[in-house]
Design a protein around this motif. Structure first.
Motif, PDB file in Angstrom:
ATOM      1  N   LEU A 142      18.125 -66.881 114.722  1.00 37.88           N
ATOM      2  CA  LEU A 142      18.380 -68.300 114.477  1.00 37.88           C
ATOM      3  C   LEU A 142      17.206 -69.189 114.856  1.00 37.88           C
ATOM      4  O   LEU A 142      17.344 -70.410 114.894  1.00 37.88           O
ATOM      5  CB  LEU A 142      19.627 -68.742 115.254  1.00 37.88           C
ATOM      6  N   GLN A 143      16.063 -68.586 115.125  1.00 45.36           N
ATOM      7  CA  GLN A 143      14.879 -69.352 115.506  1.00 45.36           C
ATOM      8  C   GLN A 143      14.324 -70.086 114.284  1.00 45.36           C
ATOM      9  O   GLN A 143      14.455 -69.613 113.149  1.00 45.36           O
ATOM     10  CB  GLN A 143      13.812 -68.421 116.085  1.00 45.36           C
ATOM     11  N   PRO A 144      13.697 -71.241 114.496  1.00 51.13           N
ATOM     12  CA  PRO A 144      13.165 -72.018 113.358  1.00 51.13           C
ATOM     13  C   PRO A 144      12.183 -71.238 112.480  1.00 51.13           C
ATOM     14  O   PRO A 144      12.125 -71.473 111.274  1.00 51.13           O
ATOM     15  CB  PRO A 144      12.462 -73.201 114.034  1.00 51.13           C
ATOM     16  N   GLN A 145      11.443 -70.310 113.044  1.00 58.46           N
ATOM     17  CA  GLN A 145      10.466 -69.546 112.268  1.00 58.46           C
ATOM     18  C   GLN A 145      11.095 -68.361 111.526  1.00 58.46           C
ATOM     19  O   GLN A 145      10.428 -67.699 110.743  1.00 58.46           O
ATOM     20  CB  GLN A 145       9.315 -69.053 113.163  1.00 58.46           C
ATOM     21  N   SER A 146      12.373 -68.115 111.752  1.00 63.12           N
ATOM     22  CA  SER A 146      13.055 -66.998 111.091  1.00 63.12           C
ATOM     23  C   SER A 146      13.224 -67.261 109.596  1.00 63.12           C
ATOM     24  O   SER A 146      13.440 -68.400 109.174  1.00 63.12           O
ATOM     25  CB  SER A 146      14.436 -66.759 111.699  1.00 63.12           C
ATOM     26  N   ASP A 147      13.132 -66.204 108.818  1.00 55.02           N
ATOM     27  CA  ASP A 147      13.400 -66.280 107.390  1.00 55.02           C
ATOM     28  C   ASP A 147      14.860 -66.705 107.202  1.00 55.02           C
ATOM     29  O   ASP A 147      15.752 -66.187 107.877  1.00 55.02           O
ATOM     30  CB  ASP A 147      13.141 -64.903 106.761  1.00 55.02           C
ATOM     31  N   MET A 148      15.110 -67.638 106.309  1.00 55.87           N
ATOM     32  CA  MET A 148      16.469 -68.151 106.108  1.00 55.87           C
ATOM     33  C   MET A 148      17.438 -67.053 105.679  1.00 55.87           C
ATOM     34  O   MET A 148      18.625 -67.111 105.994  1.00 55.87           O
ATOM     35  CB  MET A 148      16.482 -69.273 105.066  1.00 55.87           C
ATOM     36  N   ARG A 149      16.953 -66.044 104.982  1.00 56.21           N
ATOM     37  CA  ARG A 149      17.822 -64.941 104.566  1.00 56.21           C
ATOM     38  C   ARG A 149      18.281 -64.132 105.778  1.00 56.21           C
ATOM     39  O   ARG A 149      19.426 -63.687 105.837  1.00 56.21           O
ATOM     40  CB  ARG A 149      17.103 -64.047 103.556  1.00 56.21           C
TER      41      ARG A 149
END
Length: 126
Positions: A54-61
């Protein structure tokens, strides 16, 4: 299953196959059919692993896959245990903050999470 969960936060954003995340989610959902799935998830500290997605840099998928899996896990046998434990994590804060995400995939995952959570609450006193 544990290996799949532990690698979920590290799935590459460069993956072109749009169905890869759905395939991973389908595999993870099969695990939830086991009677001891929630207990196993708790022993693996899965909430920490899912929170990493759920980190901001995580891929949305990846984020959407993690949130949808967690919602599904609430409905597994003994899912109330997981529901109770999720309140002590940053996941609840993420859910509140992303209700109006500009990313459609995140909004769909959020809606799925909330539908599953409402099921738990509706049946908490049954």
């Amino acid at each position: 299953m544990r290996g799949v969960l532990e690698q979920l936060p590290h799935m590459s954003g460069q993956i072109v196959d749009g169905t890869r995340h759905e395939k991973v989610l389908s595999y993870m959902r099969l695990f939830l059919a086991s009677d001891a799935a929630v207990e196993q998830l708790m022993s693996w500290n899965t909430l920490r692993t899912l929170a990493e997605c759920l980190q901001p840099q995580s891929d949305m998928r990846v984020t959407a896959t993690a949130v949808r899996f967690l919602g599904d896990a609430f409905r597994a046998r003994n899912g109330k245990v997981l529901w109770t434990a999720v309140h002590a994590t940053q996941i609840v804060e993420w859910v509140v903050d992303n209700a109006d995400s500009p990313h459609a995939l995140v909004r769909v995952a959020w809606l799925h999470f909330m539908c599953q959570a409402s099921y738990i609450n509706d049946h908490a006193y049954a």
